[in-house]
Write an enzyme that holds these catalytic residues in place. Sequence first.
Site, short mmCIF file in Angstrom:
data_model
loop_
_atom_site.label_atom_id
_atom_site.label_comp_id
_atom_site.label_asym_id
_atom_site.label_seq_id
_atom_site.Cartn_x
_atom_site.Cartn_y
_atom_site.Cartn_z
N CYS A 51 0.57 -1.32 0.12
CA CYS A 51 0.05 -0.02 0.03
C CYS A 51 0.94 1.06 -0.04
O CYS A 51 1.36 1.57 -0.93
CB CYS A 51 -1.05 -0.16 1.18
SG CYS A 51 -2.17 1.32 0.84
N HIS A 95 -3.56 -4.70 -0.19
CA HIS A 95 -3.20 -5.45 1.07
C HIS A 95 -3.27 -6.87 0.71
O HIS A 95 -4.40 -7.53 1.16
CB HIS A 95 -4.26 -4.88 2.04
CG HIS A 95 -3.97 -3.45 2.26
ND1 HIS A 95 -3.02 -3.16 3.42
CD2 HIS A 95 -4.43 -2.23 2.09
CE1 HIS A 95 -2.97 -1.97 3.58
NE2 HIS A 95 -3.83 -1.27 2.52
N GLU A 100 -2.36 -9.16 2.93
CA GLU A 100 -2.54 -9.45 4.23
C GLU A 100 -4.14 -9.58 4.69
O GLU A 100 -4.72 -10.22 5.52
CB GLU A 100 -1.71 -8.95 5.10
CG GLU A 100 -2.48 -7.34 5.68
CD GLU A 100 -1.98 -6.56 5.00
OE1 GLU A 100 -2.26 -5.45 4.88
OE2 GLU A 100 -1.37 -6.68 3.73
N ASP A 139 -22.71 -8.09 16.29
CA ASP A 139 -22.79 -7.37 17.71
C ASP A 139 -22.31 -7.91 18.77
O ASP A 139 -22.96 -8.98 19.25
CB ASP A 139 -24.59 -6.90 17.82
CG ASP A 139 -24.92 -5.94 16.66
OD1 ASP A 139 -24.21 -5.33 16.00
OD2 ASP A 139 -26.26 -6.05 16.19
N ASP A 185 -27.23 5.79 12.88
CA ASP A 185 -28.36 5.14 13.30
C ASP A 185 -29.81 5.85 13.20
O ASP A 185 -30.04 6.72 14.28
CB ASP A 185 -28.24 4.49 14.70
CG ASP A 185 -27.24 3.49 15.18
OD1 ASP A 185 -27.01 2.90 13.96
OD2 ASP A 185 -26.43 3.64 15.96
#
Length: 582
Positions: free
Chosen positions: A120, A226, A228, A280, A437
Amino acid sequence: MPSRQAAAVEASTSTPRATSRVPARCRTSSLVCKASNSANREVTLLDYGAGNVRSVRNAIKKLGYTIRDVEKPSDLASADKLVFPGVGSFGQAMKILTKKGLVGPLKDYIASGRPFLGICLGLQLLFEGSEESGGCEGLGVIPGAVTQFDTRLGLPVPHIGWNNIAPTRGSALLDGVGDRRVYYVHSYRSATPSPANSEWVLATTQYGGEFVAAVNRGSVSAVQFHPEKSGATGLDILAGFLHPKEAVAARQAAKEAASSPASPPSGPSGLARRVIACLDVRSNDQGDLVVTKGDQYDVREKDGGRDVRNLGKPVDLAARYFEEGADEVAFLNITGFRDCVMEDTPMLEVLRRASERVFVPLTAGGGGREGGEKGGRGERRSRHQTAESGADKVSIGSDAVDAAQAYYVRGGVADGSTAIEQISAVYGKQAVVVSIDPRRVYVTDPAAVPHTTVRTAKAGPHGEQYCWWQCTVKGGREGRDIGAVELAKAVEALGAGEILLNCIDNDGVGKGFDLELVDAVSRAVTIPVIASSGAGCPQHFSEVFHSTGAAAALAAGIFHRREVGIAEVKLHLREQNIPARL
């Protein structure tokens, strides 16, 4: 870690176990075993202190290598293999390298012909300069300059997600990898191919035009993406750098061993629409971290003792989703809005353990006000802790609402005081995800409210034809006088790189995303928008991608309960001619 927290982490994780559900093409065991059988394999890692280097470490270790860190400039002189991962801003990175006296020794190492891999920003810094940070010089190893993506083309920026690579010639790094997708996250693109840098260019990618995706000259290689975080494909590419002959042989053997007569539909090329699995996470009444899910954020069972709904252990579920093909995994600490900050819970340990088994991007959010200090060193400390623990992005919720309202009070002026600004300045805007939200508010007359409204196809309870979306904080328990569209515009101006767009009305219902909300927000900003709340079947994913500008779609409960499989969603998207990674 206190004993209660240690017990919570143990209860929330377990030792990896073999599974027969993982397709053979997703496994990297042959490469790992070949590397592990060879002694004295060491990689020197140049970590200048920005971004998620833990994931690079874990990927290198998975491939059977030990790691030695660069602690002083002279360590570069004794390195045999050097990996230079970089995340953040070009100017900040050059400033740190200069301050630590690493610029000259790094150039000397590259000129020595010893194996080098930049990742990167580790690629971008090899060029002569960059438009980023007001314009600054790079290492000058490769001709060309890093430029900003042109947002006038209508593409979301940062360039986040899984895109194709097109090799320009053969190499151990990419041979056998072909045009499989790899994971990108950057706002500034590497130089465009030119006669001056043609001998370096190894692969290119298309996104608003062609740019350099990988370079190679002799033993010096670097990639814009990337590896990884690019799953099995990325581990293959890392293996191609670490042990090239073995890697090419393993790829060829895997290709010859493949015997599946039915191949999935190829689908269109280009940036894939991402499918994200969300976990969550909160403490249950026994103090263990569990993955939970509820309706309109009520996560307790509706009968009996009203226990917190337990859908699994965070690390195990994250590993399962990686194996099943999730493009990203998000951990949201929903205990956080009850004043339990992330650094005071076992969530950091969960991230550490997950990053050892999950090689796609990880987002971590929740945990109250990062570090407990609004707009100060607390946010920076928390972000650093989160990145060091394995997260690639931090999700900011309630604090972003405060920041946006203050931004408008100042007349639309950024003053550098917010977590969004401070984190993006050091780590890059791609590291900041703002979680919104909102809930619907119906109105009969758009002129009666100062918020952006839309004419809705879903009339209100009294026949209202218009609506706006009120932003909430504290897990939806408190509304604020700011709309989702206005919030999105403000956080983009403050430096957020992505928006996670929830919808309280649709959460847990399983009847589809709020398409009108997603469309309104994605039209209002140029950064990527992740649609969340409401997915119940694969068709809901294709609907949101066909009908809105969403770059990704997120689901939780349907994946946890195995009602819908991630691979099932991906195959459906391909059948609908929507770019998707399989």
